[in-house]
Design an enzyme around this catalytic site. Structure first.
Site, PDB file in Angstrom:
ATOM      1  N   HIS A  75      -4.219   1.539   7.872  1.00 43.73           N
ATOM      2  CA  HIS A  75      -2.967   1.887   8.138  1.00 43.73           C
ATOM      3  C   HIS A  75      -2.770   3.094   6.899  1.00 43.73           C
ATOM      4  O   HIS A  75      -2.328   4.107   7.147  1.00 43.73           O
ATOM      5  CB  HIS A  75      -1.910   0.776   7.803  1.00 43.73           C
ATOM      6  N   GLU A  76      -3.280   3.162   5.695  1.00 51.83           N
ATOM      7  CA  GLU A  76      -3.070   3.824   4.720  1.00 51.83           C
ATOM      8  C   GLU A  76      -4.051   5.357   5.070  1.00 51.83           C
ATOM      9  O   GLU A  76      -3.446   6.457   4.607  1.00 51.83           O
ATOM     10  CB  GLU A  76      -3.411   3.458   3.251  1.00 51.83           C
ATOM     11  N   HIS A  86      -2.382   7.463   7.174  1.00 54.82           N
ATOM     12  CA  HIS A  86      -1.306   8.340   6.716  1.00 54.82           C
ATOM     13  C   HIS A  86      -1.943   9.674   6.162  1.00 54.82           C
ATOM     14  O   HIS A  86      -1.264  10.691   6.321  1.00 54.82           O
ATOM     15  CB  HIS A  86      -0.550   7.617   5.342  1.00 54.82           C
ATOM     16  N   CYS A 101       6.102  -0.147   7.510  1.00 54.45           N
ATOM     17  CA  CYS A 101       5.613   1.011   6.900  1.00 54.45           C
ATOM     18  C   CYS A 101       6.833   1.278   5.973  1.00 54.45           C
ATOM     19  O   CYS A 101       8.081   1.283   6.656  1.00 54.45           O
ATOM     20  CB  CYS A 101       5.428   2.203   7.643  1.00 54.45           C
ATOM     21  N   LEU A 102       6.460   1.678   4.655  1.00 54.52           N
ATOM     22  CA  LEU A 102       7.733   2.210   3.784  1.00 54.52           C
ATOM     23  C   LEU A 102       8.326   3.391   4.389  1.00 54.52           C
ATOM     24  O   LEU A 102       9.609   3.807   3.803  1.00 54.52           O
ATOM     25  CB  LEU A 102       7.397   2.197   2.417  1.00 54.52           C
ATOM     26  N   GLY A 107       0.803  -1.070   0.010  1.00 57.79           N
ATOM     27  CA  GLY A 107      -0.027   0.133  -0.050  1.00 57.79           C
ATOM     28  C   GLY A 107       0.943   1.276   0.041  1.00 57.79           C
ATOM     29  O   GLY A 107       2.078   1.142   0.388  1.00 57.79           O
ATOM     30  N   GLN A 147       3.227  10.000   1.365  1.00 59.94           N
ATOM     31  CA  GLN A 147       4.776   9.334   1.327  1.00 59.94           C
ATOM     32  C   GLN A 147       5.397   9.654   0.015  1.00 59.94           C
ATOM     33  O   GLN A 147       6.785   9.222   0.288  1.00 59.94           O
ATOM     34  CB  GLN A 147       4.342   7.895   1.460  1.00 59.94           C
TER      35      GLN A 147
HETATM   36  O1  GNR Z   1       3.955  -2.669   2.751  1.00 54.17           O
HETATM   37  C1  GNR Z   1       3.364  -2.638   3.739  1.00 54.17           C
HETATM   38  N1  GNR Z   1       3.009  -3.639   4.566  1.00 54.17           N
HETATM   39  C2  GNR Z   1       2.054  -3.470   5.509  1.00 54.17           C
HETATM   40  C3  GNR Z   1       1.900  -4.713   6.194  1.00 54.17           C
HETATM   41  C4  GNR Z   1       1.139  -4.678   7.482  1.00 54.17           C
HETATM   42  C5  GNR Z   1       0.471  -3.705   7.803  1.00 54.17           C
HETATM   43  C6  GNR Z   1       0.221  -2.562   6.666  1.00 54.17           C
HETATM   44  C7  GNR Z   1       1.177  -2.468   5.796  1.00 54.17           C
HETATM   45  S1  GNR Z   1       1.206  -0.955   4.753  1.00 54.17           S
HETATM   46  C8  GNR Z   1       3.012  -1.175   4.107  1.00 54.17           C
HETATM   47  C9  GNR Z   1       3.145  -0.192   2.880  1.00 54.17           C
HETATM   48  C10 GNR Z   1       3.059   1.186   3.731  1.00 54.17           C
HETATM   49  O2  GNR Z   1       3.704   1.699   4.308  1.00 54.17           O
HETATM   50  N2  GNR Z   1       1.882   1.859   3.306  1.00 54.17           N
HETATM   51  O3  GNR Z   1       1.760   3.108   3.831  1.00 54.17           O
HETATM   52 NI    NI Z   2       2.711   3.186   5.670  1.00 54.92          NI
END
Ligand code: GNR
Ligand code: NI
Length: 174
Positions: free
Chosen positions: A136-137, A140, A94-95, A46, A51
């Site tokens: 999670h997204e 952000h 998270c990236l 995601g 980001q």
């Molecule tokens: O790549 C991602 N893996 C992930 C694993 C578990 C819960 C959320 C994520 S999102 C993350 C990519 C990211 O940072 N998205 O904002």
């Molecule tokens: Ni993230």
């Protein structure tokens, strides 16, 4: 399509609240294409626009496992309309928070209203990893990172280590 640089914590931009998109036009489609390519290049599932430094309420995701069967998903102006009381725990990464992972509890199911790639209104019922990832997204878009759910001590330890990492140059030429 272009692979963009992913911003990493600590960066004040990641704490900005993203603004709604007025219309899904060519610019927004180009943004979504770039985001998807950036996400694939980083092996993520995601990515939120902020980001890559763009404070718009745009998310891309792809939870498919097989390389040759890509299933990209696009969410513009996503809003969670329902959340389950029951929680589910996933180990999140998270990236924008490189190399740190933590178990986070979130509602196990949710419903999301959003505009798709073509600007059409959609409704999605999500559970499992899809539900966790979309929450999670959407976090952000509000300037929230998964480390914000950890204890103050753990969070500060992570930010301290990330700051040290960031200030280290990749190469030193003498
Ligand atoms: O790549 C991602 N893996 C992930 C694993 C578990 C819960 C959320 C994520 S999102 C993350 C990519 C990211 O940072 N998205 O904002
Ligand atoms: Ni993230």
């Amino acid at each position: 399509m272009t692979v963009k640089t992913i911003l990493t914590e600590p960066n004040t931009l990641l704490r900005q609240i993203s603004q709604p998109v007025e219309q899904v036009g060519e610019l927004e489609k180009e943004l979504m294409n770039d985001m998807l390519e950036t996400m694939y290049a980083a092996n993520g599932i995601g990515l939120a626009a902020i980001q890559i430094g763009v404070p718009k309420r745009v998310i891309v995701m792809d939870l498919s496992k097989e390389e040759n069967k890509k299933l990209p998903m696009y969410f513009v102006n996503p809003v969670i309309t329902k959340k389950n009381d029951e929680k589910i725990t996933y180990e999140e990464g998270c990236l924008s928070v490189k190399n740190f992972f933590a178990e986070i509890d979130r509602p196990s199911k949710c419903e999301v209203e959003y505009l798709d790639y073509n600007g059409n209104k959609q409704n999605l019922q999500a559970e499992g990893l899809l539900a966790t990832c979309i929450q999670h997204e959407i976090d952000h878009l509000e300037g929230i990172l998964f480390i914000d759910y950890l204890s103050k001590l753990k969070k500060e330890m992570i930010i301290k280590k990330l700051s040290k990492q960031q200030s280290k140059p990749d190469r030193i030429i003498v």
